[in-house]
Scaffold this active site. Sequence first.
Site, PDB file in Angstrom:
ATOM      1  N   ARG A 194       1.494  13.144  -8.783  1.00  0.00           N
ATOM      2  CA  ARG A 194       1.753  11.660  -8.940  1.00  0.00           C
ATOM      3  C   ARG A 194       3.466  11.640  -9.060  1.00  0.00           C
ATOM      4  NH1 ARG A 194      -2.838   8.307  -7.323  1.00  0.00           N
ATOM      5  NH2 ARG A 194      -4.396   8.476  -8.718  1.00  0.00           N
ATOM      6  N   LEU A 234      -8.475  -0.791   3.276  1.00  0.00           N
ATOM      7  CA  LEU A 234      -7.784  -1.815   3.230  1.00  0.00           C
ATOM      8  C   LEU A 234      -8.248  -2.864   4.069  1.00  0.00           C
ATOM      9  CD1 LEU A 234      -4.366  -2.725   3.097  1.00  0.00           C
ATOM     10  CD2 LEU A 234      -4.523  -2.132   5.646  1.00  0.00           C
ATOM     11  N   ASP A 270      -4.993   5.193   5.426  1.00  0.00           N
ATOM     12  CA  ASP A 270      -5.429   5.729   6.474  1.00  0.00           C
ATOM     13  C   ASP A 270      -6.372   5.445   7.525  1.00  0.00           C
ATOM     14  OD1 ASP A 270      -6.217   8.804   6.749  1.00  0.00           O
ATOM     15  OD2 ASP A 270      -6.968   9.180   4.904  1.00  0.00           O
ATOM     16  N   THR A 271      -7.602   5.899   6.824  1.00  0.00           N
ATOM     17  CA  THR A 271      -8.535   5.267   8.150  1.00  0.00           C
ATOM     18  C   THR A 271      -8.652   3.829   8.551  1.00  0.00           C
ATOM     19  OG1 THR A 271     -10.190   5.298   5.950  1.00  0.00           O
ATOM     20  CG2 THR A 271     -10.225   7.175   7.254  1.00  0.00           C
ATOM     21  N   GLY A 272      -8.018   3.307   7.189  1.00  0.00           N
ATOM     22  CA  GLY A 272      -8.222   1.752   7.474  1.00  0.00           C
ATOM     23  C   GLY A 272      -9.486   1.219   6.544  1.00  0.00           C
ATOM     24  N   GLU A 275       0.691  -1.561  -0.228  1.00  0.00           N
ATOM     25  CA  GLU A 275      -0.038  -0.464   0.238  1.00  0.00           C
ATOM     26  C   GLU A 275       0.853   1.687  -0.118  1.00  0.00           C
ATOM     27  OE1 GLU A 275      -2.318   1.614  -0.537  1.00  0.00           O
ATOM     28  OE2 GLU A 275      -4.467   0.094   0.611  1.00  0.00           O
ATOM     29  N   ASP A 276       0.464   2.342  -1.360  1.00  0.00           N
ATOM     30  CA  ASP A 276       1.273   3.721  -0.232  1.00  0.00           C
ATOM     31  C   ASP A 276       0.607   4.598   0.820  1.00  0.00           C
ATOM     32  OD1 ASP A 276      -1.557   4.337  -1.052  1.00  0.00           O
ATOM     33  OD2 ASP A 276      -1.478   4.911  -2.780  1.00  0.00           O
TER      34      ASP A 276
HETATM   35  P1  IMP Z   1      -8.178   4.943   3.742  1.00  0.00           P
HETATM   36  O1  IMP Z   1      -8.956   4.115   3.145  1.00  0.00           O
HETATM   37  O2  IMP Z   1      -8.791   6.475   4.718  1.00  0.00           O
HETATM   38  O3  IMP Z   1      -7.494   3.781   4.446  1.00  0.00           O
HETATM   39  O4  IMP Z   1      -7.186   5.136   2.849  1.00  0.00           O
HETATM   40  C1  IMP Z   1      -6.294   4.793   1.966  1.00  0.00           C
HETATM   41  C2  IMP Z   1      -6.261   6.335   0.841  1.00  0.00           C
HETATM   42  O5  IMP Z   1      -6.440   7.507   0.371  1.00  0.00           O
HETATM   43  C3  IMP Z   1      -5.200   6.027   0.480  1.00  0.00           C
HETATM   44  O6  IMP Z   1      -4.843   5.052  -0.458  1.00  0.00           O
HETATM   45  C4  IMP Z   1      -5.114   7.122  -0.681  1.00  0.00           C
HETATM   46  O7  IMP Z   1      -5.541   6.647  -2.056  1.00  0.00           O
HETATM   47  C5  IMP Z   1      -6.225   7.769  -0.204  1.00  0.00           C
HETATM   48  N1  IMP Z   1      -5.739   8.896   0.975  1.00  0.00           N
HETATM   49  C6  IMP Z   1      -5.440   8.940   2.259  1.00  0.00           C
HETATM   50  N2  IMP Z   1      -5.074   9.703   2.870  1.00  0.00           N
HETATM   51  C7  IMP Z   1      -3.971  10.222   1.417  1.00  0.00           C
HETATM   52  C8  IMP Z   1      -2.926  11.539   1.834  1.00  0.00           C
HETATM   53  O8  IMP Z   1      -2.535  11.904   2.574  1.00  0.00           O
HETATM   54  N3  IMP Z   1      -3.035  11.692   0.430  1.00  0.00           N
HETATM   55  C9  IMP Z   1      -2.953  10.749  -0.722  1.00  0.00           C
HETATM   56  N4  IMP Z   1      -4.296  10.270  -0.700  1.00  0.00           N
HETATM   57  C10 IMP Z   1      -4.056   9.534   0.578  1.00  0.00           C
HETATM   58 MG    MG Z   2      -4.326   3.496  -2.106  1.00  0.00          MG
END
Ligand code: IMP
Ligand code: MG
Length: 473
Positions: free
Chosen positions: A464, A407, A402-404, A398-399
Amino acid sequence: MDTVENRFSLAFKQITRTANSILPFRKMVNSIAASTAKALQAAGCAIMVLNPQREHLDIIGAFGLSDVYLRKGAINARKSYPEILDGKTVAVADIFSDKRTQYPEYAAQEKLTSLMGAPIVQKGEVIGEIRIYNREKRSFKPIEKDFLTTVANLVGLAMERNELSQYLNAHHETNITQHKKLTSFSRLPLIPIRPINFGHPSEEEFARLLDFYQVEWLYEPRSFPLSWDNSRITEMFTPDFYLPEISLYIEVTTSRQSLITEKNRKLRRLKELYPDINIKLLNKGDYLKLFAKYGFIPLDDNKMAGVQKMLFNRTQIQRRVKSLAKQVSRDYHGKDLILIGILKGVVCFMSDLMQNISIPVSVDFMAISTPANNADPSIKITKDLDIDIKNKDVLMVEDIVDTGMTLNYVLNYLLDRKPASLKVCTLLDKSARRLINVPLEYVGYEIPDKFVVGYGLDFSGKYRNLPFIGILE
Ligand code: IMP
Ligand code: MG
């Protein structure tokens, strides 16, 4: 009575009180150094931390040592008593008969003969050292070694406490013009011994440029003696900057021709006397060429408009990715590893990671719908895996987490396909915003709650292609 017990007990009283006080961090560390030196009847004490690349030690607090000694330059962590960094407390009865001494000429000038150093440990990892110095040859008793080891542990605690408050204050972060910023919250920011008074505005401008590109720097860290009259130093040269990541000293020139001639003479002399030292004379036009050479490319304004500052530069990212790849290669040795990434954010990280993995791997990608391009608000797989992962060892790459939520969804989806194992490797972990706790086996960097772009990460599809990770305004 001046017994060892009394001295140690007084020192612990002072050190624990200071460590638990609201003194500014720099003062706290200097005070601990003073108490330690006095308790051990030492001439001086220095407290140092490792830079994030663990290549050199920088002094963050000291007592009893001269300015020239303190400015002798970053200490090479591998050359200077490396056993301390392996977690041992080391005593050196005679600095001059010991091959591990890095700056014998400075020790001589400072009239230091013996030393003892103890590792500063945090969460099981050595992050720095405390050293005491003596003018006479001296062997140290076990009780003295124990004392220094204990002080080192207290310093570790004090640093952790300081880091915690820095973390809590992170969004009040003001313009730190000092020589080191927070690059990762698992690391302590280096606090310079004194505020920096730049000799010339061009130096300050250069420092700001280095800061933006997150190139680590030290201002006037070391003075090189150039000529002697018997044993007295009659001429010294102090380069303006040292860039530890690329082991380079830099002297920033002004436009005055008379000064340039004089500087060139000194530089020639320096190179004769210290052939191993890497130094460059730079004028303003040269800055940009230098950055380009080392990958800190000055980008045109269009490409990075809105990027407030760099968080990790290309060199730092490459180093971190290599080390992650090494861990993965070790852990999955002899296994059937499949790397899976979610498009598109992961492309840069996946590309660099897989090239640095030394065992055979397969790679596959998935794509998922994002709220922005999907009328139906529920998450969907828009590109599925091409390969069968049943009974295979899967590493989800994963790059950023954030909230998870993303994933968590994908991991559940993959688990239905019965892989032999399923783990996660993420470059960035924005843990402050986690809603669903997903286990992260490999993490490149923990980052604060800021929106980041570059190295594959986008904002509305843009940024990007930045070769670094930066914070968006
Ligand atoms: P999650 O589901 O909240 O964990 O978000 C994960 C996805 O949100 C990542 O794969 C990114 O595509 C996007 N994301 C969350 N934070 C950032 C950030 O700071 N910059 C760019 N993309 C983000
Ligand atoms: Mg992503």
